[in-house]
Design an enzyme around this catalytic site. Structure first.
Site, mmCIF file in Angstrom:
data_model
loop_
_atom_site.group_PDB
_atom_site.id
_atom_site.type_symbol
_atom_site.label_atom_id
_atom_site.label_comp_id
_atom_site.label_asym_id
_atom_site.label_seq_id
_atom_site.Cartn_x
_atom_site.Cartn_y
_atom_site.Cartn_z
ATOM 1 N N GLY A 211 0.862 -1.192 0.000
ATOM 2 C CA GLY A 211 0.000 0.000 0.000
ATOM 3 C C GLY A 211 0.887 1.227 0.000
ATOM 4 O O GLY A 211 0.591 2.223 0.644
ATOM 5 N N ASP A 254 -3.244 -7.036 -4.802
ATOM 6 C CA ASP A 254 -4.151 -6.842 -3.664
ATOM 7 C C ASP A 254 -3.496 -7.476 -2.437
ATOM 8 O O ASP A 254 -3.235 -8.685 -2.420
ATOM 9 C CB ASP A 254 -5.485 -7.538 -4.006
ATOM 10 N N MET A 255 -3.218 -6.660 -1.420
ATOM 11 C CA MET A 255 -2.497 -7.162 -0.232
ATOM 12 C C MET A 255 -3.277 -8.244 0.512
ATOM 13 O O MET A 255 -2.702 -8.968 1.318
ATOM 14 C CB MET A 255 -2.156 -6.013 0.709
ATOM 15 N N LYS A 268 3.091 1.639 5.926
ATOM 16 C CA LYS A 268 3.016 2.995 6.492
ATOM 17 C C LYS A 268 1.619 3.573 6.248
ATOM 18 O O LYS A 268 1.158 3.628 5.108
ATOM 19 C CB LYS A 268 4.060 3.916 5.860
ATOM 20 N N HIS A 272 -4.149 1.594 9.883
ATOM 21 C CA HIS A 272 -5.225 2.365 10.541
ATOM 22 C C HIS A 272 -6.445 2.564 9.632
ATOM 23 O O HIS A 272 -7.442 3.122 10.049
ATOM 24 C CB HIS A 272 -4.695 3.696 11.101
HETATM 25 C C1 LIG Z 1 -3.500 5.880 3.407
HETATM 26 S S1 LIG Z 1 -2.735 5.319 1.965
HETATM 27 C C2 LIG Z 1 -1.038 5.109 2.458
HETATM 28 C C3 LIG Z 1 -0.088 5.209 1.296
HETATM 29 C C4 LIG Z 1 1.398 5.095 1.681
HETATM 30 N N1 LIG Z 1 1.692 3.922 2.450
HETATM 31 C C5 LIG Z 1 1.833 6.322 2.428
HETATM 32 O O1 LIG Z 1 1.905 6.331 3.653
HETATM 33 O O2 LIG Z 1 2.117 7.324 1.763
HETATM 34 C C6 LIG Z 1 -3.273 3.635 1.862
HETATM 35 C C7 LIG Z 1 -2.861 2.974 0.566
HETATM 36 O O3 LIG Z 1 -3.308 1.610 0.584
HETATM 37 C C8 LIG Z 1 -3.649 1.263 -0.745
HETATM 38 N N2 LIG Z 1 -4.521 0.074 -0.743
HETATM 39 C C9 LIG Z 1 -5.822 0.020 -0.362
HETATM 40 N N3 LIG Z 1 -6.284 -1.226 -0.502
HETATM 41 C C10 LIG Z 1 -5.257 -1.992 -0.956
HETATM 42 C C11 LIG Z 1 -5.117 -3.358 -1.292
HETATM 43 N N4 LIG Z 1 -6.147 -4.191 -1.155
HETATM 44 N N5 LIG Z 1 -3.916 -3.804 -1.721
HETATM 45 C C12 LIG Z 1 -2.871 -2.935 -1.862
HETATM 46 N N6 LIG Z 1 -2.933 -1.616 -1.559
HETATM 47 C C13 LIG Z 1 -4.118 -1.153 -1.113
HETATM 48 C C14 LIG Z 1 -4.330 2.508 -1.270
HETATM 49 O O4 LIG Z 1 -4.359 2.549 -2.678
HETATM 50 C C15 LIG Z 1 -3.496 3.616 -0.658
HETATM 51 O O5 LIG Z 1 -2.469 4.056 -1.522
#
Ligand SMILES: C[S@@+](CC[C@H](N)C(=O)[O-])C[C@H]1O[C@@H](n2cnc3c(N)ncnc32)[C@H](O)[C@@H]1O
Length: 368
Positions: A211, A254-255, A268, A272
């Site tokens: 993510g 997809d994580m 990071k 939350h």
């Molecule tokens: C709040 S952002 C944090 C981004 C980065 N880690 C940062 O701190 O700058 C959460 C991220 O999780 C990603 N995300 C949401 N669902 C996901 C999934 N199922 N698999 C991978 N990434 C995902 C979103 O696209 C988003 O970029």
């Protein structure tokens, strides 16, 4: 039954009048937020900075090309923003050329909003916090409390979760991407400046930032620690916007399904966003991706541990509480140490270490 007048009779006049002022401050808190949003959109922090760090109303108006008829309103905007310590104010000598004019300056908060060619500061992060897509659903919070359907306040308002809306709505996707990108650069600046990253990243051969957005953290780690092979796992529509980069590998996925193998997984500002059961699933996928503790495997989480941190006590309590409630809109939330521990154990991890060095946030290392 007590009449309203009876309630008043229980209070002194002084308490009634002070309470009224306090209610105005609480109820108009959103006006403060909107004034901050307005100042960012008008470019006021940058205008003060490029005017040498201090500007009168006239100087500000000319730097931001304000229509002259709006000048008296600008004074009212700046009054709220100085009272709330977003900007400072002092007065020139009465015998100076502009006769004691007010001069507005930057505080440590608004200094973070000044951008330059290389970085927007934290202005995009604040714009994300105030994005109408996230702010508007809050007006339905009480209806959501009384309605037990398993959906977030965001879903109740938009009919879909935030990631579903962001996949279709380019503006929201950019707002999340730009906001998180500048937050990541901020965190990396602090981590590298104080040498704090050494303890966390030295000895790591490969790392996947799950993510990881458009790769700001991964790029920062790759640049500071050339021995760490960095990749980012993200949703396809986010990867499509990520700048091409030779030092970081981008993997669309997809994580909840699969995390590419690495010595360390970084999360990071991700955990939350999710409920406990979802966090356990993400951590179980992380565990499959990393080697044993003895072989250097670990998950590195950058998030809050409520109650811990290096920010001044009152600021920390209020900022952590507000952040937590803000995240409730998407069914996310900040966690106290025992809440973290519970999900680590449930996901099959053996231990963890909290390094509370990022103001209101901490680094948590979690070991398989
Ligand atoms: C709040 S952002 C944090 C981004 C980065 N880690 C940062 O701190 O700058 C959460 C991220 O999780 C990603 N995300 C949401 N669902 C996901 C999934 N199922 N698999 C991978 N990434 C995902 C979103 O696209 C988003 O970029």
């Amino acid at each position: 039954m007590a009449m309203t007048g009876d309630i008043y009779k229980l209070m002194t006049t002084e308490d009634m009048l002070q309470g009224h002022a306090e209610l105005c401050i609480h109820a108009y808190g959103f006006v403060k937020s909107m004034a901050l949003k307005c100042a960012i959109e008008l470019g006021i922090p940058g205008a003060i900075h490029s005017n040498g760090g201090g500007a009168t109303l006239g100087e500000l108006a000319s730097r931001i090309a304000l229509p002259p008829s709006r000048l008296p309103r600008l004074r009212r905007l700046m009054r709220v923003l100085t009272v709330s310590s977003v900007f400072s104010i002092h007065y020139r000598q009465p015998d100076s050329a502009d006769g004691g004019a007010a001069v507005y300056g930057l505080t440590r908060a608004s200094r973070l909003l000044v951008g330059d060619e290389t970085s927007p500061g934290l202005s995009h992060l604040v714009s994300l916090m105030l994005d109408p897509n996230l702010a508007a659903p809050f007006s339905g919070m009480s209806s959501w409390f009384m309605d037990e359907r398993p959906r977030s306040i965001f879903e109740m308002h938009h009919g879909e979760d935030i990631w579903g809306v962001a996949a279709r709505d380019v503006a929201l996707s950019r707002s999340v991407g730009d906001g998180m990108d500048c937050d990541s650069r901020f965190v990396m600046e602090v981590l590298l400046r104080e040498g704090l990253g050494r303890e966390v990243f030295s000895g790591v051969g490969s790392l996947v930032d799950v993510g990881g957005g458009t790769g700001a953290v991964a790029r920062g780690i790759a640049a500071a620690f050339p021995n760490v092979e960095c990749s980012v796992l993200e949703l396809p529509h986010v990867i499509a916007e990520a700048p091409a980069d030779g030092d970081v590998r981008f993997v669309a996925g997809d994580m909840f399904e699969y995390i590419p193998p690495a010595d360390a997984v970084l999360l990071k500002s991700v955990m939350h966003d999710w409920r406990d059961d979802e966090c356990v699933k993400i951590l179980q996928k992380c565990k499959e991706a990393i080697p044993s503790k003895d072989a250097g495997g670990k998950v590195i989480i950058i998030n809050m541990v409520v109650g811990l941190g290096t920010s001044q006590d009152n600021n920390r309590k209020e900022a952590q509480g507000l952040y937590d409630l803000f995240l409730m809109v998407i069914e996310g939330g900040e966690r106290e140490e025992d809440e973290w521990e519970k999900i680590f154990l449930e996901a099959g991890f053996s231990g963890y270490k909290i390094i509370p060095v990022l103001g209101i946030r901490s680094i948590i290392e979690v070991y398989p």
